[in-house]
Design an enzyme around this catalytic site. Sequence first.
Site, PDB file in Angstrom:
ATOM      1  N   GLU A 195       0.704  -1.013   0.066  1.00 42.72           N
ATOM      2  CA  GLU A 195       0.021  -0.170   0.007  1.00 42.72           C
ATOM      3  C   GLU A 195       0.781   1.351   0.011  1.00 42.72           C
ATOM      4  OE1 GLU A 195      -3.457   0.566   2.481  1.00 42.72           O
ATOM      5  OE2 GLU A 195      -3.904  -1.597   2.695  1.00 42.72           O
ATOM      6  N   SER A 262       5.651 -19.725  -0.482  1.00 47.64           N
ATOM      7  CA  SER A 262       5.732 -21.076  -0.234  1.00 47.64           C
ATOM      8  C   SER A 262       5.065 -21.805  -1.483  1.00 47.64           C
ATOM      9  CB  SER A 262       4.661 -21.501   1.010  1.00 47.64           C
ATOM     10  OG  SER A 262       4.903 -20.870   2.267  1.00 47.64           O
ATOM     11  N   ASP A 334      -5.662  -9.994   1.306  1.00 52.36           N
ATOM     12  CA  ASP A 334      -5.369  -8.352   1.693  1.00 52.36           C
ATOM     13  C   ASP A 334      -6.121  -8.359   3.034  1.00 52.36           C
ATOM     14  OD1 ASP A 334      -4.960  -5.725   1.969  1.00 52.36           O
ATOM     15  OD2 ASP A 334      -6.053  -5.070   0.221  1.00 52.36           O
TER      16      ASP A 334
END
Length: 820
Positions: A195, A262, A334
């Site tokens: 952001e 990952s 998010d």
Amino acid sequence: MATLFRWLFRATTAALVVLTLGLLTVYYLASRSLPDYDKTRAVAGTTADIEIVRDNNSIPHIFAYSDRDAFFGLGYAHAQDRLWQMTLLRRTVQGRLSEIFGTRTVDTDTLLRRLDLYTLASRSVEAQDPATRDALEAYAAGVNARIEEINERSLGRGAPEFFLFNAPLAPWQPADSIAVLKLLSLQLSGQLNEEVLRARTSLGLDDDSRLSDLLPDMPGDGIAALPEYASLVPGAGTGSKLPETQHAFLDPAPRRGLAGASNAWAADASRSASGGTLLANDPHLPLTAPSIWYLARLQLQSGSVIGATIPGVPAVMIGRSERLAWGLTSSYLDDQDLHIEEVNPDNTEQYRTPDGWAEFRTRRSIINIKDAAPVTLTLRWTENGPVLPRSQFDLDEVTPPGHVASLAWTALSAQDTSMTAAVSLMNANNVREGIAAGEDYVAPSQNLTLIDSDTIALKLIGTMPRRDPGHQSRGRMPSPGWIEANRWQGKLPYASNPEFVAPAGGIVGNTNNKIIDRPFPNHVSYDWGDSQRVQRWRALMQGREVHTRDSFIEAQLDTVSPAARTLLPLIGADLWFTGEAAPAGTPERRRQRALELLADWNGEMNEHMPEPLIYAAWLRALQQRLIQDDLGPLAAEFDHIEPLFIERVYRDVNGASDWCDIRRSAAVETCSDIARVALDDALVWISENYGTSLESLRWGDAHQALHEHQVLGEVPLLRYFVNIRQSTSGGDFTLQRGVSSGQDPAPFTNVHGAGYRGVYDFADPDSSVFVTSTGQSGHFLSRHYDDLGQLWRRGEYVPMSLDEDLARAASVGVTRLVKP
């Protein structure tokens, strides 16, 4: 002269004797804390005797008659091997590092105090179900039993680091374990950084339409254009502040590009050669010595469970039981929003809300600092979340005067039941029960990949915030906190989290790629962790009709870079095989030889090859050339390659080739010009650092995995004993992922990768394998400090077996904890 020589000889001999005695004393004191794995000790707090059998790799197999005793044994084993690491984790989340490290950790302590994670963890203890509270209490009792033993028997204070950084060691508490999970949430969360960077870039670009080039949406359906940040929050800075030269000491908040990542994938019986389900998982975190992961096996009443634990946490976070296996990948949900809060100019104790001015909620907090005066903080919260320091995360660049920034984040919950989810998952019997256990999980959000004997699944777990459809920035940039539409409206139901159960193709997986495309506000994220590895994974999965344990291992260790295969033909299109052969020894000839090597290269980031180093240095120089004149000092924030950006530029998507023209020069440069000059830049840099012979270059010399001791890793001389360095293959965009530091003087040092690898085969569960990147012990004098790291570096594994006889046959000791 003879007399002088005799006295010099005596003085030298005496000095050597004193030095030797000093070193022997240091070694004796340090070695006292090496745990004895073969012993019997009476301990209070257990209901029956406990056996901790250490196999040949010092992996504890904990046998107990009750779950409570099993967790007690895990706490004791963790404290035997990782007490310093556990203490450091606890002090970090408490914001109490400065008590032992002095002024250099004040910024870190300030951030953690303002986030108040430890207070939230303490309040979350009562939110756990009874079985989890019992596990937390038993685990804490096991840790404290080891601490008591250290104090009673003077066992070197428990770890060598305690001699260097002396501080009272408080008993372990149930809240400490929940706090460690919250700290992991901070380490895995990168949306805050995205952001701020998006806002700074918006402010720094002359042409704001070019923002979608440098920070493009992940491939898939697009979204409506965002407003310029300056129109959202008038009065913000220019976004072009010089970047910080160094990350704060022991700061757990990740740098951009180094948050969680990952790989995980699973195949059902129809896609398995053995007829059993398969699962592979390798979570990526900063490489440290010791690793954050600790291998263990617990004998619970519901059956045995084995896999990777985190010191301080009473759960197998990744692994398998006799009926279920599970893996985790960062979902990139998010789950963080920054809000710009307007402070009342007539009363600085108030901030603007949709209903007018409101009082900040405040509390005083004192940071005690070693060898310095204490610092008193006034912690402040708004309805949106805690107020963050302007000096961190570059918030001063996006926060106008008379305003502060607050953080909304799912981990800031006093009813965090993530620990209950982790404990429940170990007792689940099948995929459906595993998915149900995930409903209690809050943060850090993960993609949970599951297999049982016949079903595979992937489920996003973690609280998904509910946003208003009218949110001004859609959570992509900081937004005014006094506008109701920008505030969170609670959370979405767990049923709305993306879920894939028994897919028709028989394979499911995630490489931190975009997993679903739903319109805002029911989306998952606009910023994802991968757009490249998923291409290679898809090719490997679809390239075989059926898979085996070994083919899954091969995929985990794959080092082919899809980014290199895509970008090199684009940026070198006008350079390959053009012009006449240049004279030997000239820069032109050197460039031609580099291009010849790259033309015959298949994109494999092999540590023994020169091409990966030439490619990586070229791309780094190229991106810097493309963005430097547009962004100025802000360009330093883009210290990792952005493959989607470079691809857009060289495909001229929506006019993106404009980035190739250097605005400060009179000439109009083409993208071929920039590619040529950048290659020359890269070759000069390579010659200065690695020599002029291109054929003799080795990627592994630059791409060394650095497993750094978090405290002693930069201490002269000592760092050679506590840090672990290994030549490694792979790169930023390979399945065997090894993310480079991006920072001079060693920008390609491998600092972030798979600290754990596991592959589970339910056709023959005891043929499952796993490994960590260092070793079980956190004691640098132990042979188990780095023994698994040698296997990890070579792409080897150790058996992940629940066979008790096998564990006992090759044990390095059996610890018996008996009732007094």
